[in-house]
Scaffold this motif. Structure first.
Motif, PDB file in Angstrom:
ATOM      1  N   GLN A   1       0.831  -1.201   0.000  1.00 47.21           N
ATOM      2  CA  GLN A   1       0.000   0.000   0.000  1.00 47.21           C
ATOM      3  C   GLN A   1       0.867   1.253   0.000  1.00 47.21           C
ATOM      4  O   GLN A   1       0.567   2.234  -0.673  1.00 47.21           O
ATOM      5  CB  GLN A   1      -0.947   0.021   1.197  1.00 47.21           C
ATOM      6  CG  GLN A   1      -1.887   1.213   1.187  1.00 47.21           C
ATOM      7  CD  GLN A   1      -2.788   1.239  -0.040  1.00 47.21           C
ATOM      8  OE1 GLN A   1      -3.456   0.252  -0.326  1.00 47.21           O
ATOM      9  NE2 GLN A   1      -2.814   2.344  -0.759  1.00 47.21           N
ATOM     10  N   HIS A   2       1.958   1.228   0.761  1.00 42.57           N
ATOM     11  CA  HIS A   2       2.873   2.370   0.798  1.00 42.57           C
ATOM     12  C   HIS A   2       3.464   2.629  -0.593  1.00 42.57           C
ATOM     13  O   HIS A   2       3.558   3.783  -1.029  1.00 42.57           O
ATOM     14  CB  HIS A   2       3.987   2.113   1.818  1.00 42.57           C
ATOM     15  CG  HIS A   2       5.070   3.129   1.793  1.00 42.57           C
ATOM     16  ND1 HIS A   2       4.851   4.461   2.095  1.00 42.57           N
ATOM     17  CD2 HIS A   2       6.383   3.021   1.499  1.00 42.57           C
ATOM     18  CE1 HIS A   2       5.992   5.123   1.978  1.00 42.57           C
ATOM     19  NE2 HIS A   2       6.930   4.274   1.620  1.00 42.57           N
ATOM     20  N   LEU A   3       3.842   1.577  -1.297  1.00 47.41           N
ATOM     21  CA  LEU A   3       4.411   1.747  -2.640  1.00 47.41           C
ATOM     22  C   LEU A   3       3.375   2.294  -3.614  1.00 47.41           C
ATOM     23  O   LEU A   3       3.694   3.169  -4.435  1.00 47.41           O
ATOM     24  CB  LEU A   3       4.992   0.419  -3.139  1.00 47.41           C
ATOM     25  CG  LEU A   3       6.134  -0.169  -2.303  1.00 47.41           C
ATOM     26  CD1 LEU A   3       6.606  -1.488  -2.904  1.00 47.41           C
ATOM     27  CD2 LEU A   3       7.282   0.802  -2.150  1.00 47.41           C
ATOM     28  N   PHE A   4       2.124   1.802  -3.524  1.00 45.34           N
ATOM     29  CA  PHE A   4       1.060   2.349  -4.369  1.00 45.34           C
ATOM     30  C   PHE A   4       0.809   3.820  -4.051  1.00 45.34           C
ATOM     31  O   PHE A   4       0.620   4.641  -4.952  1.00 45.34           O
ATOM     32  CB  PHE A   4      -0.239   1.558  -4.206  1.00 45.34           C
ATOM     33  CG  PHE A   4      -0.249   0.216  -4.883  1.00 45.34           C
ATOM     34  CD1 PHE A   4       0.433  -0.005  -6.063  1.00 45.34           C
ATOM     35  CD2 PHE A   4      -0.965  -0.830  -4.342  1.00 45.34           C
ATOM     36  CE1 PHE A   4       0.415  -1.234  -6.694  1.00 45.34           C
ATOM     37  CE2 PHE A   4      -0.999  -2.071  -4.964  1.00 45.34           C
ATOM     38  CZ  PHE A   4      -0.311  -2.276  -6.142  1.00 45.34           C
TER      39      PHE A   4
ATOM     40  N   LEU B   1       9.378   5.181 -10.387  1.00 49.29           N
ATOM     41  CA  LEU B   1      10.473   5.532  -9.481  1.00 49.29           C
ATOM     42  C   LEU B   1       9.970   5.786  -8.063  1.00 49.29           C
ATOM     43  O   LEU B   1      10.556   5.301  -7.091  1.00 49.29           O
ATOM     44  CB  LEU B   1      11.221   6.767  -9.985  1.00 49.29           C
ATOM     45  CG  LEU B   1      12.100   6.582 -11.206  1.00 49.29           C
ATOM     46  CD1 LEU B   1      12.702   7.923 -11.610  1.00 49.29           C
ATOM     47  CD2 LEU B   1      13.183   5.562 -10.943  1.00 49.29           C
ATOM     48  N   CYS B   2       8.897   6.535  -7.958  1.00 53.66           N
ATOM     49  CA  CYS B   2       8.332   6.808  -6.629  1.00 53.66           C
ATOM     50  C   CYS B   2       7.794   5.524  -5.999  1.00 53.66           C
ATOM     51  O   CYS B   2       7.955   5.304  -4.791  1.00 53.66           O
ATOM     52  CB  CYS B   2       7.220   7.844  -6.727  1.00 53.66           C
ATOM     53  SG  CYS B   2       7.796   9.490  -7.168  1.00 53.66           S
ATOM     54  N   GLY B   3       7.187   4.682  -6.814  1.00 55.62           N
ATOM     55  CA  GLY B   3       6.569   3.474  -6.307  1.00 55.62           C
ATOM     56  C   GLY B   3       7.537   2.417  -5.829  1.00 55.62           C
ATOM     57  O   GLY B   3       7.207   1.625  -4.956  1.00 55.62           O
ATOM     58  N   VAL B   4       8.744   2.402  -6.359  1.00 58.21           N
ATOM     59  CA  VAL B   4       9.702   1.360  -5.961  1.00 58.21           C
ATOM     60  C   VAL B   4      10.763   1.868  -4.994  1.00 58.21           C
ATOM     61  O   VAL B   4      11.686   1.138  -4.661  1.00 58.21           O
ATOM     62  CB  VAL B   4      10.373   0.697  -7.186  1.00 58.21           C
ATOM     63  CG1 VAL B   4       9.343   0.040  -8.077  1.00 58.21           C
ATOM     64  CG2 VAL B   4      11.232   1.680  -7.954  1.00 58.21           C
ATOM     65  N   HIS B   5      10.607   3.071  -4.491  1.00 58.71           N
ATOM     66  CA  HIS B   5      11.675   3.658  -3.672  1.00 58.71           C
ATOM     67  C   HIS B   5      11.962   2.876  -2.396  1.00 58.71           C
ATOM     68  O   HIS B   5      13.071   2.928  -1.882  1.00 58.71           O
ATOM     69  CB  HIS B   5      11.351   5.123  -3.342  1.00 58.71           C
ATOM     70  CG  HIS B   5      10.379   5.282  -2.218  1.00 58.71           C
ATOM     71  ND1 HIS B   5       9.018   5.141  -2.394  1.00 58.71           N
ATOM     72  CD2 HIS B   5      10.581   5.534  -0.910  1.00 58.71           C
ATOM     73  CE1 HIS B   5       8.423   5.317  -1.228  1.00 58.71           C
ATOM     74  NE2 HIS B   5       9.336   5.553  -0.311  1.00 58.71           N
ATOM     75  N   ASP B   6      11.016   2.119  -1.875  1.00 57.86           N
ATOM     76  CA  ASP B   6      11.232   1.347  -0.650  1.00 57.86           C
ATOM     77  C   ASP B   6      11.168  -0.157  -0.883  1.00 57.86           C
ATOM     78  O   ASP B   6      11.044  -0.925   0.067  1.00 57.86           O
ATOM     79  CB  ASP B   6      10.174   1.716   0.406  1.00 57.86           C
ATOM     80  CG  ASP B   6      10.595   2.845   1.313  1.00 57.86           C
ATOM     81  OD1 ASP B   6      11.800   3.168   1.345  1.00 57.86           O
ATOM     82  OD2 ASP B   6       9.733   3.406   2.002  1.00 57.86           O
ATOM     83  N   VAL B   7      11.292  -0.599  -2.126  1.00 58.45           N
ATOM     84  CA  VAL B   7      11.166  -2.024  -2.413  1.00 58.45           C
ATOM     85  C   VAL B   7      12.263  -2.827  -1.714  1.00 58.45           C
ATOM     86  O   VAL B   7      12.088  -4.011  -1.421  1.00 58.45           O
ATOM     87  CB  VAL B   7      11.118  -2.284  -3.930  1.00 58.45           C
ATOM     88  CG1 VAL B   7      12.492  -2.214  -4.561  1.00 58.45           C
ATOM     89  CG2 VAL B   7      10.424  -3.599  -4.225  1.00 58.45           C
ATOM     90  N   GLY B   8      13.366  -2.199  -1.358  1.00 62.17           N
ATOM     91  CA  GLY B   8      14.421  -2.870  -0.604  1.00 62.17           C
ATOM     92  C   GLY B   8      13.951  -3.361   0.747  1.00 62.17           C
ATOM     93  O   GLY B   8      14.581  -4.229   1.356  1.00 62.17           O
TER      94      GLY B   8
END
Length: 103
Positions: free
Chosen positions: A27-30, A67-74
């Protein structure tokens, strides 16, 4: 509540509010992707949008959202994923017990 009683997605913690409610990583990434679209649509000057779109065949808005959506995928990494609030609380409680027992 232990992690064993949480659904599997519960370990994919994204953010927590000041009240302690959990926002799952997905949800945070979306949400972050939607912010990227909002920035494009409402805050970037048309001349900037035109310049960026000219470099990407009209796909810069989608790229910005990505880019904004994957910023925390780590945070999907197992080590970072252990930052679930309950785990931190459990570790702190254990540390307090150990200190109390050591006198």
């Amino acid at each position: 509540m232990s992690l064993a009683s949480r659904p599997a997605l519960g370990v994919l913690w994204g953010k927590s509010s000041a009240e302690g409610s959990m926002n799952l990583l997905l949800q945070h990434l979306f949400d972050a992707a939607a912010v990227g679209e909002c920035l494009w649509d409402h805050y970037l000057a048309p001349s900037v949008r035109d310049r960026l779109d000219g470099c990407t065949g009209g796909r810069w808005r989608a790229f910005l959202a990505l880019l904004c959506g994957v910023h925390d995928v780590g945070n999907l990494d197992g080590v970072v994923g252990l930052l679930v609030f309950e785990v931190v609380v459990e570790l702190a409680e254990h540390a307090v017990e150990q200190v109390a027992q050591s006198g």
